[in-house]
Design a protein around this motif. Structure first.
Motif, PDB file in Angstrom:
ATOM      1  N   LEU A  81      47.724 -10.192  29.410  1.00  0.00           N
ATOM      2  CA  LEU A  81      46.456 -10.665  29.932  1.00  0.00           C
ATOM      3  C   LEU A  81      45.890  -9.586  30.861  1.00  0.00           C
ATOM      4  N   THR A  82      46.924  -8.686  31.632  1.00  0.00           N
ATOM      5  CA  THR A  82      46.382  -7.794  32.446  1.00  0.00           C
ATOM      6  C   THR A  82      45.628  -6.853  31.804  1.00  0.00           C
ATOM      7  N   GLU A  83      45.946  -6.493  30.629  1.00  0.00           N
ATOM      8  CA  GLU A  83      45.622  -5.451  29.766  1.00  0.00           C
ATOM      9  C   GLU A  83      44.176  -5.651  29.561  1.00  0.00           C
ATOM     10  N   MET A  84      43.729  -7.151  29.012  1.00  0.00           N
ATOM     11  CA  MET A  84      42.509  -7.804  28.814  1.00  0.00           C
ATOM     12  C   MET A  84      41.355  -7.792  29.852  1.00  0.00           C
ATOM     13  N   ASP A  85      42.119  -7.950  31.247  1.00  0.00           N
ATOM     14  CA  ASP A  85      41.437  -7.819  32.262  1.00  0.00           C
ATOM     15  C   ASP A  85      40.068  -8.513  32.093  1.00  0.00           C
ATOM     16  N   GLY A  86      40.422  -9.981  31.882  1.00  0.00           N
ATOM     17  CA  GLY A  86      39.284 -10.976  31.896  1.00  0.00           C
ATOM     18  C   GLY A  86      38.331 -10.786  30.679  1.00  0.00           C
ATOM     19  N   LEU A  87      38.549 -10.137  29.530  1.00  0.00           N
ATOM     20  CA  LEU A  87      37.843  -9.672  28.737  1.00  0.00           C
ATOM     21  C   LEU A  87      38.416  -9.795  27.388  1.00  0.00           C
ATOM     22  N   THR A  88      37.871 -10.845  26.467  1.00  0.00           N
ATOM     23  CA  THR A  88      38.498 -11.061  25.087  1.00  0.00           C
ATOM     24  C   THR A  88      38.199 -10.288  24.377  1.00  0.00           C
ATOM     25  N   GLY A  89      38.461 -10.252  23.048  1.00  0.00           N
ATOM     26  CA  GLY A  89      38.037  -9.292  21.958  1.00  0.00           C
ATOM     27  C   GLY A  89      38.945  -7.942  22.029  1.00  0.00           C
ATOM     28  N   CYS A  90      38.988  -7.479  20.749  1.00  0.00           N
ATOM     29  CA  CYS A  90      39.703  -6.022  20.774  1.00  0.00           C
ATOM     30  C   CYS A  90      39.214  -5.045  19.470  1.00  0.00           C
ATOM     31  N   MET A  91      39.532  -4.111  19.501  1.00  0.00           N
ATOM     32  CA  MET A  91      39.299  -3.105  18.290  1.00  0.00           C
ATOM     33  C   MET A  91      40.677  -2.402  17.910  1.00  0.00           C
ATOM     34  N   ALA A  92      41.122  -2.676  16.445  1.00  0.00           N
ATOM     35  CA  ALA A  92      41.806  -2.091  15.814  1.00  0.00           C
ATOM     36  C   ALA A  92      41.585  -0.567  15.365  1.00  0.00           C
ATOM     37  N   ILE A  93      42.256   0.496  15.605  1.00  0.00           N
ATOM     38  CA  ILE A  93      41.977   1.900  15.057  1.00  0.00           C
ATOM     39  C   ILE A  93      42.875   2.415  14.230  1.00  0.00           C
ATOM     40  N   ILE A  94      42.471   2.845  12.960  1.00  0.00           N
ATOM     41  CA  ILE A  94      43.507   3.396  12.107  1.00  0.00           C
ATOM     42  C   ILE A  94      42.838   4.804  11.380  1.00  0.00           C
ATOM     43  N   ASP A  95      43.484   5.807  12.095  1.00  0.00           N
ATOM     44  CA  ASP A  95      43.006   7.035  11.899  1.00  0.00           C
ATOM     45  C   ASP A  95      43.778   7.953  10.730  1.00  0.00           C
ATOM     46  N   THR A  96      43.278   8.339   9.668  1.00  0.00           N
ATOM     47  CA  THR A  96      44.319   8.828   8.622  1.00  0.00           C
ATOM     48  C   THR A  96      44.559  10.420   9.011  1.00  0.00           C
ATOM     49  N   GLU A  97      43.624  10.963  10.088  1.00  0.00           N
ATOM     50  CA  GLU A  97      43.693  12.274  10.398  1.00  0.00           C
ATOM     51  C   GLU A  97      43.683  13.174   9.391  1.00  0.00           C
ATOM     52  N   ILE A  98      42.970  12.672   8.376  1.00  0.00           N
ATOM     53  CA  ILE A  98      42.231  13.596   7.347  1.00  0.00           C
ATOM     54  C   ILE A  98      40.791  13.501   7.435  1.00  0.00           C
TER      55      ILE A  98
END
Length: 424
Positions: A81-98
């Motif tokens: 909850l501290t990480e969210m800092d009052g804001l909902t939603g998120c983004m997953a990042i998957i980087d193949t590094e290719i």
């Protein structure tokens, strides 16, 4: 490549269906998503990293604070909850590094104000996964969208060594009321996108029907208008009051009588009007919630400008203080033809799927994301997936054939493969 089992998609969908949260309050939903992603060692950025605070629309701080308390009670960790800092939603990042393209996907996560049916004919109630929150329901399919998003993230992680490029999965808060996309678009996280994909399940299509290029999206602006007058005793000194209720009633009539535009569709609606304090006093306050929709931005701006003139006139005539707050907005758009062609190729490989034409006649805040990507020279598509839905969207018996979840996921995964093959 390894597929995701339909049973897992159904499990996720039913989990989210049972605990719906209204826009900007989706702390339990967001926490559940983040935990599910991090269990697979997927990188996740929480709300503060993907939302421009200055662009937030239609956010009620009281509801947000109440939702944070509920999230603590439901077991969302204080650290998260501290990480969210009052804001909902998120983004997953998957980087193949290719080296390869950057893909972005959008999945909305909020619910609507609907009391879910408790009749035995309603499958979620009958099978024990109906909403446990009075007056709130996933009656628009966003629970299914969220499940598909998690399925896509897991598929990408499983098959990362067979892929190229970078993949960003946005789990968006506050789609209802078209409130959330502007803050995400203005954050800049879409600006490196080469290919953008979004979808909506249901939309009165049969299972197997896909609308690859839905059209007639309407621009819209959502407004809250506040009027402040002066209270006075209606018996002893009525002449000393400034009647906000009377002004609001006059304003409502003028707004609803706004001349329509000859160059395209227009819609004007006042959904709520609340005024006054008690029967014996001149009402000192009034508030109305309304929306305008137009076939293009110019028509929608015409409607907004007309309403502003009416508000200014009422302020003068009734001696009121007035305020207009924009609480949501969306624009019109069209999909890129290259994306339509790619996805048509995916559909052609499945005899049980059929592309159909569908005029939407509604509004979607994904439009702001599509426009942002296109302005930055990326390609975008937003398509509809039929699900043999029961009842209409935003109604108490809304439900979907859950096999459609697998169809939605398949369109995303095979669309990715098609784009990568095209670039070889």
């Amino acid at each position: 490549m390894k597929p995701i089992e339909i049973n897992k998609l159904i499990e996720w969908r039913r989990t989210f269906h049972q605990f719906p949260e209204i826009g900007w309050t989706e702390f339990v939903t967001t926490g559940t998503i983040i935990n599910a992603l991090r269990e697979r060692n997927i990188e996740v950025k929480a709300g503060p990293h993907i939302i421009c605070r200055e662009s937030i629309l239609g956010r009620d701080e009281k509801l947000v604070n109440e939702a944070i308390k509920i999230a603590k009670e439901k077991g969302i960790s204080p650290e998260l909850l501290t990480e969210m800092d009052g804001l909902t939603g998120c983004m997953a990042i998957i980087d193949t590094e290719i080296p390869g393209p950057t893909f972005t996907f959008r999945f909305d996560i909020d619910c609507v104000y609907v009391q879910e049916s408790n009749e035995d004919t309603h499958l979620p109630y009958k099978q024990g996964f109906a909403s446990c929150r009075s007056g709130l329901m996933h009656a628009c399919g966003h629970d299914g969208h969220t499940a598909i998003g998690l399925g896509l993230a897991h598929w990408l992680k499983q098959n990362i060594h067979a892929l190229r490029g970078k993949y960003k999965l946005i789990f968006q808060p506050a789609e209802e009321g078209v409130r959330g996309a502007k803050a995400i678009s203005d954050s800049g996280i879409l600006d490196d996108t080469d290919y953008f994909m979004g979808m909506h399940i249901g939309c009165n299509l049969k299972k197997g029907e896909i609308a690859l290029d839905p059209f007639d999206f309407l621009c819209t602006t959502k407004l809250d208008i506040s009027l402040k007058g002066k209270a006075a005793n209606a018996v002893d000194e009525p002449e000393k009051g400034n009647n906000a209720l009377s002004g609001a009633c006059f304003l409502a009539n003028e707004i609803l009588a706004t001349p329509r535009h000859g160059k395209g569709m227009t819609r004007v609606n006042i959904g709520t009007l609340i005024a006054g304090e008690n029967r014996s006093f001149i009402p000192s306050s009034a508030k109305m919630q309304l929306e305008v929709r137009g076939q293009d931005a110019a028509i929608t701006q015409y409607l907004f400008n007309s309403i502003k003139k009416y508000v200014d006139g009422v302020a003068t005539a009734y001696q009121l203080e007035t305020k207009i707050d924009i609480t949501g907005e969306a624009t019109n758009f069209r999909n890129d033809q290259v994306m339509i062609d790619i996805m048509q190729g995916v559909i052609n490989a499945h005899p049980d799927l059929l592309n159909v034409a569908l005029p939407l006649g509604g509004s979607e805040d994904v439009s702001l994301m599509v426009r942002r990507v296109q302005e930055k020279e990326g390609k975008a598509i937003f398509f509809l997936v039929g699900a043999d839905q029961r009842d209409g969207h935003h109604k108490e018996k809304f439900d979907i054939d859950e096999e459609a979840l697998s169809i939605g996921l398949t369109l995303f995964t095979e669309g990715i493969i098609s784009i990568l093959d095209m670039q070889k």
